[in-house]
Design a protein around this motif. Structure first.
Motif, PDB file in Angstrom:
ATOM      1  N   TRP A   1       0.912  -1.107   0.037  1.00  0.00           N
ATOM      2  CA  TRP A   1       0.063   0.065   0.058  1.00  0.00           C
ATOM      3  C   TRP A   1       1.009   1.265   0.163  1.00  0.00           C
ATOM      4  O   TRP A   1       1.925   1.365   0.771  1.00  0.00           O
ATOM      5  CB  TRP A   1      -1.008  -0.183   1.181  1.00  0.00           C
ATOM      6  N   ILE A   2       0.416   2.017  -0.709  1.00  0.00           N
ATOM      7  CA  ILE A   2       1.411   3.577  -1.050  1.00  0.00           C
ATOM      8  C   ILE A   2       0.294   4.452  -0.757  1.00  0.00           C
ATOM      9  O   ILE A   2      -0.633   4.725  -1.310  1.00  0.00           O
ATOM     10  CB  ILE A   2       1.940   3.329  -2.498  1.00  0.00           C
ATOM     11  N   ILE A   3       1.006   5.768  -0.170  1.00  0.00           N
ATOM     12  CA  ILE A   3       0.535   6.860   0.271  1.00  0.00           C
ATOM     13  C   ILE A   3       1.364   7.870  -0.434  1.00  0.00           C
ATOM     14  O   ILE A   3       2.723   8.010  -0.232  1.00  0.00           O
ATOM     15  CB  ILE A   3       0.133   7.258   1.545  1.00  0.00           C
ATOM     16  N   SER A   4       1.038   8.961  -1.217  1.00  0.00           N
ATOM     17  CA  SER A   4       1.665  10.150  -1.602  1.00  0.00           C
ATOM     18  C   SER A   4       1.101  11.146  -1.087  1.00  0.00           C
ATOM     19  O   SER A   4       0.011  11.525  -1.133  1.00  0.00           O
ATOM     20  CB  SER A   4       1.743  10.029  -3.256  1.00  0.00           C
ATOM     21  N   PRO A   5       2.092  12.200  -0.811  1.00  0.00           N
ATOM     22  CA  PRO A   5       1.517  13.554  -0.082  1.00  0.00           C
ATOM     23  C   PRO A   5       0.894  14.518  -1.179  1.00  0.00           C
ATOM     24  O   PRO A   5       0.651  15.617  -0.979  1.00  0.00           O
ATOM     25  CB  PRO A   5       2.857  14.059   0.567  1.00  0.00           C
ATOM     26  N   SER A   6       0.958  14.059  -2.559  1.00  0.00           N
ATOM     27  CA  SER A   6       0.361  14.925  -3.463  1.00  0.00           C
ATOM     28  C   SER A   6      -0.850  14.349  -4.044  1.00  0.00           C
ATOM     29  O   SER A   6      -1.118  13.093  -4.408  1.00  0.00           O
ATOM     30  CB  SER A   6       1.252  14.980  -4.700  1.00  0.00           C
ATOM     31  N   GLU A   7      -2.225  15.046  -4.156  1.00  0.00           N
ATOM     32  CA  GLU A   7      -3.396  14.480  -4.536  1.00  0.00           C
ATOM     33  C   GLU A   7      -3.191  14.284  -6.057  1.00  0.00           C
ATOM     34  O   GLU A   7      -3.984  13.692  -6.609  1.00  0.00           O
ATOM     35  CB  GLU A   7      -4.244  15.542  -4.112  1.00  0.00           C
ATOM     36  N   GLY A   8      -2.235  15.003  -6.807  1.00  0.00           N
ATOM     37  CA  GLY A   8      -2.543  14.938  -7.975  1.00  0.00           C
ATOM     38  C   GLY A   8      -2.032  13.616  -8.604  1.00  0.00           C
ATOM     39  O   GLY A   8      -2.066  13.213  -9.899  1.00  0.00           O
ATOM     40  N   GLY A   9      -1.421  12.857  -7.870  1.00  0.00           N
ATOM     41  CA  GLY A   9      -0.918  11.355  -8.219  1.00  0.00           C
ATOM     42  C   GLY A   9       0.367  11.100  -7.494  1.00  0.00           C
ATOM     43  O   GLY A   9       0.610  11.615  -6.619  1.00  0.00           O
ATOM     44  N   LEU A  10       0.843   9.961  -7.632  1.00  0.00           N
ATOM     45  CA  LEU A  10       2.038   9.208  -6.922  1.00  0.00           C
ATOM     46  C   LEU A  10       3.280  10.190  -7.357  1.00  0.00           C
ATOM     47  O   LEU A  10       3.621  10.011  -8.609  1.00  0.00           O
ATOM     48  CB  LEU A  10       2.223   7.973  -7.454  1.00  0.00           C
ATOM     49  N   ASP A  11       3.914  10.672  -6.237  1.00  0.00           N
ATOM     50  CA  ASP A  11       5.350  11.262  -6.399  1.00  0.00           C
ATOM     51  C   ASP A  11       6.221  10.455  -6.230  1.00  0.00           C
ATOM     52  O   ASP A  11       6.241  10.058  -5.036  1.00  0.00           O
ATOM     53  CB  ASP A  11       5.469  12.732  -5.710  1.00  0.00           C
ATOM     54  N   SER A  12       6.875   9.940  -7.128  1.00  0.00           N
ATOM     55  CA  SER A  12       7.819   8.739  -7.077  1.00  0.00           C
ATOM     56  C   SER A  12       8.945   8.896  -5.953  1.00  0.00           C
ATOM     57  O   SER A  12       9.615   8.198  -5.342  1.00  0.00           O
ATOM     58  CB  SER A  12       8.459   8.380  -8.229  1.00  0.00           C
ATOM     59  N   ALA A  13       9.249  10.184  -5.755  1.00  0.00           N
ATOM     60  CA  ALA A  13      10.426  10.625  -4.892  1.00  0.00           C
ATOM     61  C   ALA A  13       9.804  10.761  -3.273  1.00  0.00           C
ATOM     62  O   ALA A  13      10.843  11.046  -2.543  1.00  0.00           O
ATOM     63  CB  ALA A  13      10.881  11.920  -5.334  1.00  0.00           C
TER      64      ALA A  13
END
Length: 225
Positions: free
Chosen positions: A207-219
């Motif tokens: 499971w992955i959470i990204s701090p950007s609503e616009g999509g997954l920020d790979s960094a």
């Protein structure tokens, strides 16, 4: 300016002349009407806006973002085990303390058609299955908002692509995060996120959470497995 028609008693005269006068009057009235009625452009049809997921009643997103600097210490992105807690500061300026507590795969028997369980069971699309994340989440920031406005939640089966929070928009988990109202600072919830993946995908994943609503920020990914 509006035209006004004045009626006079009909007098003697040439019928041809009378017809000409009537025609002229008709043209004049038509021109006057064209001048009096300004041109108008039909409005474009309204485009319905869908929530994320579409069955939710999320409050509108905040009009003012939170601070760029987090109000509490945050956790660097990385890999975590279920039960570990991280603090994430988002691009919108909200700050969240999140503990991923477990994953259910498949979760087909738990999915419902919407936020009301009386809506019936949700059936995955052909060739797909549901996967569900259990998590604890608290707004430890300073603005009132909703996690799904500020972050992207996703699941990646081993060797497969990521399915984000929009992939199962026709289904809800029993305690779906999208069914909760906005989070004020200090609000805490035990909730779930459900996604849809290919039925032939691996039975293990992250499971992955990204701090950007616009999509997954790979960094900047927080990953639980």
């Amino acid at each position: 300016m509006q035209s006004r028609i004045v009626t006079r008693p009909r007098g003697r005269g040439s019928s041809r002349l009378g017809a000409a006068l009537v025609a002229a009057a008709t043209v004049a009235l038509t021109l006057a009407a064209c001048v009096a009625m300004p041109a108008s452009t039909p409005e474009d049809p309204a485009i319905p806006a869908s929530a994320t997921p579409v069955f939710t009643d999320l409050a509108p997103p905040p009009t003012t973002n939170g601070p760029t600097d987090p109000p509490v210490p945050t956790t660097p992105p990385g890999d975590f085990a279920y039960g570990e807690t991280v603090t994430i500061h988002t691009d919108r300026g909200s700050t969240w303390e999140i503990t991923a507590t477990g994953s259910t795969d498949p979760a087909d028997s738990l999915a419902t058609l919407g936020c009301q369980s009386s809506g019936g069971a949700a059936i995955p699309r052909a060739g797909e299955r549901f996967v569900m994340l259990d998590l604890e989440i608290e707004n430890v920031g300073v603005i009132t908002t909703h996690p799904m406005f500020d972050m992207t939640f996703g699941y990646q089966p081993d060797g497969g692509p990521v399915a984000d929070q929009n992939s199962a928009s026709v289904a809800a988990a029993p305690l779906d995060l999208g069914c909760t109202w906005e989070f004020a600072p200090g609000d805490f919830q035990r909730v779930q996120v459900i996604v849809s993946i290919r039925d032939d995908a691996a039975s293990t994943g992250s499971w992955i959470i990204s701090p950007s609503e616009g999509g997954l920020d790979s960094a900047r990914l927080y990953r639980w497995s």
